[in-house]
Design an enzyme around this catalytic site. Sequence first.
Site, PDB file in Angstrom:
ATOM      1  N   TYR A   1       0.811  -1.212   0.000  1.00  0.00           N
ATOM      2  CA  TYR A   1       0.000   0.000   0.000  1.00  0.00           C
ATOM      3  C   TYR A   1       0.846   1.265   0.000  1.00  0.00           C
ATOM      4  O   TYR A   1       0.369   2.316  -0.412  1.00  0.00           O
ATOM      5  CB  TYR A   1      -0.906   0.033   1.243  1.00  0.00           C
ATOM      6  CG  TYR A   1      -2.175  -0.763   1.134  1.00  0.00           C
ATOM      7  CD1 TYR A   1      -2.147  -2.115   0.895  1.00  0.00           C
ATOM      8  CD2 TYR A   1      -3.403  -0.137   1.300  1.00  0.00           C
ATOM      9  CE1 TYR A   1      -3.312  -2.848   0.818  1.00  0.00           C
ATOM     10  CE2 TYR A   1      -4.579  -0.863   1.226  1.00  0.00           C
ATOM     11  CZ  TYR A   1      -4.524  -2.227   0.980  1.00  0.00           C
ATOM     12  OH  TYR A   1      -5.689  -2.934   0.912  1.00  0.00           O
TER      13      TYR A   1
ATOM     14  N   LYS B   1       3.707 -15.321   2.750  1.00  0.00           N
ATOM     15  CA  LYS B   1       3.915 -16.086   1.518  1.00  0.00           C
ATOM     16  C   LYS B   1       5.418 -16.338   1.421  1.00  0.00           C
ATOM     17  O   LYS B   1       6.092 -15.931   0.458  1.00  0.00           O
ATOM     18  CB  LYS B   1       3.359 -15.279   0.322  1.00  0.00           C
ATOM     19  CG  LYS B   1       3.316 -16.028  -0.989  1.00  0.00           C
ATOM     20  CD  LYS B   1       2.290 -17.146  -1.044  1.00  0.00           C
ATOM     21  CE  LYS B   1       2.401 -17.916  -2.356  1.00  0.00           C
ATOM     22  NZ  LYS B   1       1.566 -19.151  -2.357  1.00  0.00           N
TER      23      LYS B   1
ATOM     24  N   ASP C   1      -2.318 -18.493   1.081  1.00  0.00           N
ATOM     25  CA  ASP C   1      -3.320 -19.218   0.288  1.00  0.00           C
ATOM     26  C   ASP C   1      -3.964 -20.319   1.130  1.00  0.00           C
ATOM     27  O   ASP C   1      -5.184 -20.526   1.107  1.00  0.00           O
ATOM     28  CB  ASP C   1      -2.725 -19.765  -1.030  1.00  0.00           C
ATOM     29  CG  ASP C   1      -1.386 -20.470  -0.846  1.00  0.00           C
ATOM     30  OD1 ASP C   1      -0.806 -20.442   0.264  1.00  0.00           O
ATOM     31  OD2 ASP C   1      -0.906 -21.068  -1.835  1.00  0.00           O
TER      32      ASP C   1
ATOM     33  N   ASP D   1      -6.021  -7.224   4.390  1.00  0.00           N
ATOM     34  CA  ASP D   1      -7.188  -6.626   3.724  1.00  0.00           C
ATOM     35  C   ASP D   1      -8.078  -7.734   3.171  1.00  0.00           C
ATOM     36  O   ASP D   1      -9.291  -7.757   3.393  1.00  0.00           O
ATOM     37  CB  ASP D   1      -6.703  -5.703   2.594  1.00  0.00           C
ATOM     38  CG  ASP D   1      -7.854  -5.091   1.822  1.00  0.00           C
ATOM     39  OD1 ASP D   1      -8.827  -4.655   2.474  1.00  0.00           O
ATOM     40  OD2 ASP D   1      -7.794  -5.060   0.580  1.00  0.00           O
TER      41      ASP D   1
ATOM     42  N   ASP E   1     -11.865  -9.466   4.848  1.00  0.00           N
ATOM     43  CA  ASP E   1     -13.163  -9.522   4.153  1.00  0.00           C
ATOM     44  C   ASP E   1     -13.718 -10.942   4.198  1.00  0.00           C
ATOM     45  O   ASP E   1     -14.915 -11.150   4.409  1.00  0.00           O
ATOM     46  CB  ASP E   1     -13.024  -9.101   2.677  1.00  0.00           C
ATOM     47  CG  ASP E   1     -13.353  -7.634   2.456  1.00  0.00           C
ATOM     48  OD1 ASP E   1     -13.119  -6.830   3.385  1.00  0.00           O
ATOM     49  OD2 ASP E   1     -13.823  -7.286   1.350  1.00  0.00           O
TER      50      ASP E   1
HETATM   51  C1  IPM Z   1     -10.251  -1.646   4.150  1.00  0.00           C
HETATM   52  C2  IPM Z   1     -10.507  -1.067   2.800  1.00  0.00           C
HETATM   53  C3  IPM Z   1      -9.371  -0.125   2.446  1.00  0.00           C
HETATM   54  C4  IPM Z   1      -8.091  -0.936   2.477  1.00  0.00           C
HETATM   55  C5  IPM Z   1      -9.532   0.607   1.092  1.00  0.00           C
HETATM   56  C6  IPM Z   1     -10.821   1.413   1.057  1.00  0.00           C
HETATM   57  C7  IPM Z   1      -8.351   1.454   0.756  1.00  0.00           C
HETATM   58  O1  IPM Z   1     -10.657  -2.090   1.859  1.00  0.00           O
HETATM   59  O2  IPM Z   1     -10.154  -0.865   5.114  1.00  0.00           O
HETATM   60  O3  IPM Z   1     -10.151  -2.875   4.256  1.00  0.00           O
HETATM   61  O4  IPM Z   1      -7.770  -1.642   1.519  1.00  0.00           O
HETATM   62  O5  IPM Z   1      -7.393  -0.871   3.493  1.00  0.00           O
HETATM   63 MG    MG Z   2     -10.721  -4.031   2.690  1.00  0.00          MG
END
Ligand code: IPM
Ligand code: MG
Length: 363
Positions: free
Chosen positions: A146, A195, A227, A251, A255
Amino acid sequence: MIYNIAVIPGDGIGPEIVREAMKILDKIGEVYGHQFNYTEVLMGGISIDKTGVPLTDEALEQAKNSDSVLLGAVGGDVGNSNWYQLPPNLRPEAGLLALRKGLELFANLRPAVLYPELKGACPLKDEIVGEGFDFVVVRELTGGLYFGPRKTESQNGLRIATDTLIYDENEIRRIAKWAFEIAMKRSKKVCSVDKANVLDSSRLWRQVTKEVSKDYPEVELTDMLVDNCAMQIVKDPRQFDVILTENMFGDILSDEASMITGSIGMLPSASLGNTKLGLYEPSHGSAPDIAGQNKANPIATILSAAMMLRYSFDLEEEANQVEAAVQTVLNKGYRTIDIMSHQGRLVGTDEMGDLIAAEIRRR
Ligand code: IPM
Ligand code: MG
């Protein structure tokens, strides 16, 4: 006590969900005798529209001068919004990254807990979920892909894009310490995800994590390839206590973790550094498709406010109170659309906030 909170509603559903979290904080203030003062701060697409940039220096200063920051969500529809015609460093998400970096919030905690009430919304089979799971993703937040140098260029008509994944050992050490400290207060297990079969940065990650583990003999450290981890989260989520990982892997895995809790609308997050000032935001995005329709689930933001009470203000009882109120409302069967199953009672964003606020009282 008086607490000064910088509030960043942001874009999409951000303003709606932040409003509900403030409703809950105000109720906590009323019941426990605290005062929460709010300063609204611009960030993301709305800041671009009003100032031309996703985060102004003044906005960053306002955040720095607060006791803590509450954030809704930033960004819009990448396919349609004009914000995405701008150069990448002027898009909404760049504001969020600049805020995380500017406040030096390198530790992102994303707890993934399955409430028994939401078992029906969990996409995993009963035998996998068992009595439920409770783990936390500790994601490094100010390094890695990032923040490494990036460029897009053209060489002899060939377009080439480069992103750089850099970690130094100090960055790894400080986030690893966080993970071990958190594990000490939980089930004393850290699974470090990398990884290392391909990446140098991951090999260093593994070495440094192992070094840090020597200071925490009670904590069991395991390493897992990313993975495999993505697979294990859906195959056997109960094996995890603390998942420690770098920015990009965190990240993605967070999710996935949120989805198995029933909905991404349930997962809070806290971003912390070396001071008490933290940034609290739901792990989900700005959901522009349902913005302004009173459909969004405010629970992730409300639980983020609970994390603020706990980590920035040391108000443990108040934080527990908010979490218990959420659980009670779920127990009574109230659901926003994202966590709705056949027996639930459908409510909108504001009603969910009202119901949770009504459950907050001194016990
Ligand atoms: C998160 C989001 C952010 C990230 C984006 C919006 C930049 O996906 O907070 O997980 O990737 O950190
Ligand atoms: Mg995210």
